[in-house]
Design an enzyme around this catalytic site. Structure first.
Site, PDB file in Angstrom:
ATOM      1  N   GLY A 185      20.233 -26.687  -1.123  1.00  0.00           N
ATOM      2  CA  GLY A 185      20.593 -25.397  -1.716  1.00  0.00           C
ATOM      3  C   GLY A 185      20.518 -25.334  -3.221  1.00  0.00           C
ATOM      4  O   GLY A 185      20.825 -24.297  -3.805  1.00  0.00           O
ATOM      5  N   GLU A 245      20.179 -32.961   0.689  1.00  0.00           N
ATOM      6  CA  GLU A 245      19.032 -32.407   1.426  1.00  0.00           C
ATOM      7  C   GLU A 245      18.330 -31.313   0.616  1.00  0.00           C
ATOM      8  O   GLU A 245      18.187 -30.184   1.084  1.00  0.00           O
ATOM      9  CB  GLU A 245      19.511 -31.796   2.748  1.00  0.00           C
ATOM     10  CG  GLU A 245      20.284 -32.749   3.639  1.00  0.00           C
ATOM     11  CD  GLU A 245      20.903 -32.064   4.857  1.00  0.00           C
ATOM     12  OE1 GLU A 245      21.046 -32.734   5.893  1.00  0.00           O
ATOM     13  OE2 GLU A 245      21.236 -30.863   4.775  1.00  0.00           O
ATOM     14  N   PRO A 246      17.863 -31.623  -0.585  1.00  0.00           N
ATOM     15  CA  PRO A 246      17.223 -30.577  -1.377  1.00  0.00           C
ATOM     16  C   PRO A 246      15.809 -30.262  -0.880  1.00  0.00           C
ATOM     17  O   PRO A 246      15.042 -31.171  -0.559  1.00  0.00           O
ATOM     18  CB  PRO A 246      17.158 -31.195  -2.780  1.00  0.00           C
ATOM     19  CG  PRO A 246      17.060 -32.666  -2.522  1.00  0.00           C
ATOM     20  CD  PRO A 246      17.852 -32.930  -1.259  1.00  0.00           C
ATOM     21  N   GLY A 247      15.492 -28.991  -0.801  1.00  0.00           N
ATOM     22  CA  GLY A 247      14.129 -28.581  -0.447  1.00  0.00           C
ATOM     23  C   GLY A 247      13.551 -27.784  -1.601  1.00  0.00           C
ATOM     24  O   GLY A 247      12.743 -28.266  -2.399  1.00  0.00           O
ATOM     25  N   TYR A 275      13.299 -11.390   2.591  1.00  0.00           N
ATOM     26  CA  TYR A 275      14.552 -11.545   1.843  1.00  0.00           C
ATOM     27  C   TYR A 275      14.566 -10.749   0.545  1.00  0.00           C
ATOM     28  O   TYR A 275      15.397 -11.044  -0.325  1.00  0.00           O
ATOM     29  CB  TYR A 275      14.766 -13.000   1.420  1.00  0.00           C
ATOM     30  CG  TYR A 275      14.486 -14.055   2.436  1.00  0.00           C
ATOM     31  CD1 TYR A 275      15.361 -14.267   3.493  1.00  0.00           C
ATOM     32  CD2 TYR A 275      13.373 -14.875   2.311  1.00  0.00           C
ATOM     33  CE1 TYR A 275      15.114 -15.272   4.406  1.00  0.00           C
ATOM     34  CE2 TYR A 275      13.124 -15.882   3.218  1.00  0.00           C
ATOM     35  CZ  TYR A 275      13.998 -16.073   4.266  1.00  0.00           C
ATOM     36  OH  TYR A 275      13.754 -17.070   5.159  1.00  0.00           O
ATOM     37  N   CYS A 284      -1.261  -4.746   8.364  1.00  0.00           N
ATOM     38  CA  CYS A 284      -0.920  -3.380   8.752  1.00  0.00           C
ATOM     39  C   CYS A 284       0.583  -3.201   8.927  1.00  0.00           C
ATOM     40  O   CYS A 284       1.076  -3.044  10.047  1.00  0.00           O
ATOM     41  CB  CYS A 284      -1.652  -3.024  10.033  1.00  0.00           C
ATOM     42  SG  CYS A 284      -3.405  -2.972   9.744  1.00  0.00           S
ATOM     43  N   GLU A 285       1.312  -3.250   7.864  1.00  0.00           N
ATOM     44  CA  GLU A 285       2.754  -3.032   7.856  1.00  0.00           C
ATOM     45  C   GLU A 285       3.123  -2.523   6.470  1.00  0.00           C
ATOM     46  O   GLU A 285       2.648  -3.072   5.469  1.00  0.00           O
ATOM     47  CB  GLU A 285       3.518  -4.351   8.033  1.00  0.00           C
ATOM     48  CG  GLU A 285       3.253  -5.083   9.296  1.00  0.00           C
ATOM     49  CD  GLU A 285       4.476  -5.194  10.192  1.00  0.00           C
ATOM     50  OE1 GLU A 285       5.529  -4.597   9.864  1.00  0.00           O
ATOM     51  OE2 GLU A 285       4.353  -5.870  11.208  1.00  0.00           O
ATOM     52  N   TYR A 288       9.064 -22.593   1.166  1.00  0.00           N
ATOM     53  CA  TYR A 288       9.128 -21.526   2.159  1.00  0.00           C
ATOM     54  C   TYR A 288       7.980 -20.536   1.978  1.00  0.00           C
ATOM     55  O   TYR A 288       8.119 -19.338   2.218  1.00  0.00           O
ATOM     56  CB  TYR A 288      10.501 -20.813   2.105  1.00  0.00           C
ATOM     57  CG  TYR A 288      11.652 -21.803   2.199  1.00  0.00           C
ATOM     58  CD1 TYR A 288      11.903 -22.470   3.392  1.00  0.00           C
ATOM     59  CD2 TYR A 288      12.441 -22.124   1.092  1.00  0.00           C
ATOM     60  CE1 TYR A 288      12.923 -23.405   3.488  1.00  0.00           C
ATOM     61  CE2 TYR A 288      13.467 -23.063   1.181  1.00  0.00           C
ATOM     62  CZ  TYR A 288      13.708 -23.696   2.368  1.00  0.00           C
ATOM     63  OH  TYR A 288      14.702 -24.624   2.469  1.00  0.00           O
TER      64      TYR A 288
HETATM   65  N1  LLP Z   1      19.928 -28.554   4.628  1.00  0.00           N
HETATM   66  C1  LLP Z   1      20.168 -27.634   5.576  1.00  0.00           C
HETATM   67  C2  LLP Z   1      21.073 -27.961   6.673  1.00  0.00           C
HETATM   68  C3  LLP Z   1      19.534 -26.381   5.501  1.00  0.00           C
HETATM   69  O1  LLP Z   1      19.779 -25.482   6.432  1.00  0.00           O
HETATM   70  C4  LLP Z   1      18.636 -26.100   4.434  1.00  0.00           C
HETATM   71  C5  LLP Z   1      17.955 -24.820   4.333  1.00  0.00           C
HETATM   72  C6  LLP Z   1      18.429 -27.096   3.470  1.00  0.00           C
HETATM   73  C7  LLP Z   1      19.088 -28.309   3.589  1.00  0.00           C
HETATM   74  C8  LLP Z   1      17.500 -26.911   2.305  1.00  0.00           C
HETATM   75  O2  LLP Z   1      17.878 -25.880   1.463  1.00  0.00           O
HETATM   76  P1  LLP Z   1      17.158 -25.744   0.033  1.00  0.00           P
HETATM   77  O3  LLP Z   1      17.488 -26.975  -0.760  1.00  0.00           O
HETATM   78  O4  LLP Z   1      15.707 -25.627   0.268  1.00  0.00           O
HETATM   79  O5  LLP Z   1      17.732 -24.518  -0.566  1.00  0.00           O
HETATM   80  N2  LLP Z   1      13.517 -19.459   4.077  1.00  0.00           N
HETATM   81  C9  LLP Z   1      14.596 -19.211   3.129  1.00  0.00           C
HETATM   82  C10 LLP Z   1      15.475 -20.418   2.950  1.00  0.00           C
HETATM   83  C11 LLP Z   1      16.045 -20.938   4.255  1.00  0.00           C
HETATM   84  C12 LLP Z   1      16.904 -22.138   4.059  1.00  0.00           C
HETATM   85  C13 LLP Z   1      17.283 -22.715   5.357  1.00  0.00           C
HETATM   86  N3  LLP Z   1      18.019 -23.925   5.241  1.00  0.00           N
HETATM   87  C14 LLP Z   1      13.982 -18.782   1.804  1.00  0.00           C
HETATM   88  O6  LLP Z   1      12.766 -18.674   1.719  1.00  0.00           O
HETATM   89  O7  LLP Z   1      14.703 -18.501   0.853  1.00  0.00           O
END
Ligand code: LLP
Length: 428
Positions: A243, A278-280, A321, A347-348, A376
């Site tokens: 997050g 768990e950074p994404g 979003y 087409c939306e 994402y």
């Molecule tokens: N850990 C868990 C359990 C999660 O559910 C998520 C994201 C992450 C880690 C990674 O979060 P991050 O570090 O990337 O913020 N598709 C949406 C975001 C969905 C996030 C779902 N879970 C978007 O494009 O904003």
């Protein structure tokens, strides 16, 4: 430009990814096209790693944000693990050589097959989202004669103030177990065979811009760990989820991992637990762009549409979003700015990359860069409207690597078949 669009910069009005001219990549590979900076991915990973020096830490890269094999390999090569949410992600992670001892598995609906594969791989931790799921994991582990390491995912009920679709840590979401019934749930799991109950887990949203919300959630987890230990649970791991925020716009704020670590470290150190993060998005978000070409301009009485070849199937965040992605020409040709809708060919009416946005004027045939699309972006791409998915390019210094080819029309119909009777004339 004042953005932390790592790895991307304008030189004399032309966009570069590291040392490669983006215009050249667009011309060579066609658009729409995703481009990633390898250096940016690695640098972002290291920023977190460095911030936590001295704290036992596993960075499980949230591969749902960008799961290309080459990206996973680049992360694993620098010591990252993976946060997975499906058997498919486990398959990818193992293919890319991610160390199973750094893989954590979340998700509210893990199937027996997925649990079994993860046990075979010997992953670090299952993030269990309900007691019913703990029963399933226990059953599968017992069948195999192994112990499954588990954390219960706690819903700490803090408001991370994220979009309603990405809020996870408040009461009323489908994720985890409410804090006030957590002890009860741990006690129930204690009675189940073949579980090693060794951790607590929380992930409160994405992206989280309030460092106070993080701190509050962590305090609640640390209290829970104290209480669990008093009841003789052997808690050794603290998984605090992902997050971490990035900047999509100039007027946003995003704290640095150093500030985050300064709040998190003392609390975690008190527990003596190994920390899992768990950074994404923090790693992948600003490390990638989507390039698209202006196909047509359409000027109406009300507004101007810039029709581009990239669409909601390539990048769904604006449609889903209200996601904001900065858009700027790959080559700056004019100083004129105009307010437009940037829309795709799907087409939306919901197919837009930006609405009512002031951007630099771009003519037919010019390329636009859609920034902060590394997280994402491709990962949520689809074949809607039977549009082949885009290629992905990884830039490393002055070298480019095609890490995913553009899909063909044949790819679109792979696995489909027409039953013989459908070729018969129905009137006969
Ligand atoms: N850990 C868990 C359990 C999660 O559910 C998520 C994201 C992450 C880690 C990674 O979060 P991050 O570090 O990337 O913020 N598709 C949406 C975001 C969905 C996030 C779902 N879970 C978007 O494009 O904003």
């Amino acid at each position: 430009m004042t953005h932390d669009t790592d790895g991307f910069s304008y030189r004399d009005g032309e966009l570069y990814c590291e040392d490669v001219r983006v215009q050249d990549l667009c011309e060579q590979h066609g658009t729409p096209l995703y481009i990633y900076s390898h250096d940016a991915f690695v640098r972002r990973f290291k920023e977190i790693d460095d911030a936590f020096k001295g704290t036992p830490l596993v960075i499980a890269y949230a591969m749902k944000s960008n799961s290309n094999l080459a990206i996973l390999r680049a992360m694993a090569r620098h010591g990252a693990g993976a946060d997975i949410v499906s058997g498919g992600e486990l398959f990818r992670a193992l293919k890319a050589g991610v160390d199973p001892k750094k893989i954590v598995f979340a998700g509210v609906g893990k199937s027996d097959d997925e649990i079994s594969d993860a046990l075979d791989a010997g992953i670090l931790l299952f993030n269990v989202e309900s007691v019913a799921e703990a029963h399933a994991i226990s059953r599968v582990a017992q069948r195999k004669g192994v112990d499954a390491p588990i954390a219960l995912r706690i819903n700490p009920d803090v408001d991370a103030k994220t979009h309603q679709y990405t809020t996870t840590g408040k009461k009323g979401t489908k994720f985890g177990v409410d804090l006030d019934v957590a002890i009860e749930a741990y006690e129930e799991m204690r009675g189940l065979p073949n579980l090693d109950i060794c951790a607590v887990h929380a992930h409160i949203g994405s992206p989280v811009r309030s460092i106070d919300a993080y701190e509050e959630a962590l305090k609640r987890l640390v209290d829970l760990i104290d209480n669990l230990r008093a009841l003789n649970f052997d808690i050794r791991l603290l998984n605090f989820g992902g997050g971490l925020p990035i900047l999509y716009k100039d007027d946003e704020t995003a704290f640095h991992p150093d500030e985050y670590a300064a709040r998190v470290k003392p609390l975690v150190q008190r527990t003596g637990c190994v920390l899992i993060l768990e950074p994404g998005r923090f790693i992948s978000g600003n490390s990638g762009i989507l390039c698209t070409r202006v196909m047509f301009r359409k000027e109406t009485d009300h507004k101007t549409f810039v029709i581009v070849d990239g669409a909601m199937n390539d990048l769904i965040r604006p449609a889903l979003y209200d996601g904001y992605h900065r858009i700027h020409p790959v080559i700056e040709k004019s100083d004129e700015r105009e307010t437009v809708d940037v829309v795709g060919p799907v087409c939306e009416s919901g197919d837009f990359l930006a609405k009512g946005r002031e951007i630099m004027r771009a003519e037919q045939g010019e390329y636009l860069a859609v920034f902060s699309a590394g997280a994402y972006g491709f990962a949520m791409a689809s074949n809607y409207n039977s549009r082949p998915r885009t290629p992905e390019i990884m830039v490393v210094g002055d070298a480019t690597h095609v890490i995913r080819e553009r899909e063909s029309y044949e790819d679109l119909i792979r696995g489909e078949s027409i039953p013989d009777f459908l070729w018969n004339d129905p009137s006969k």
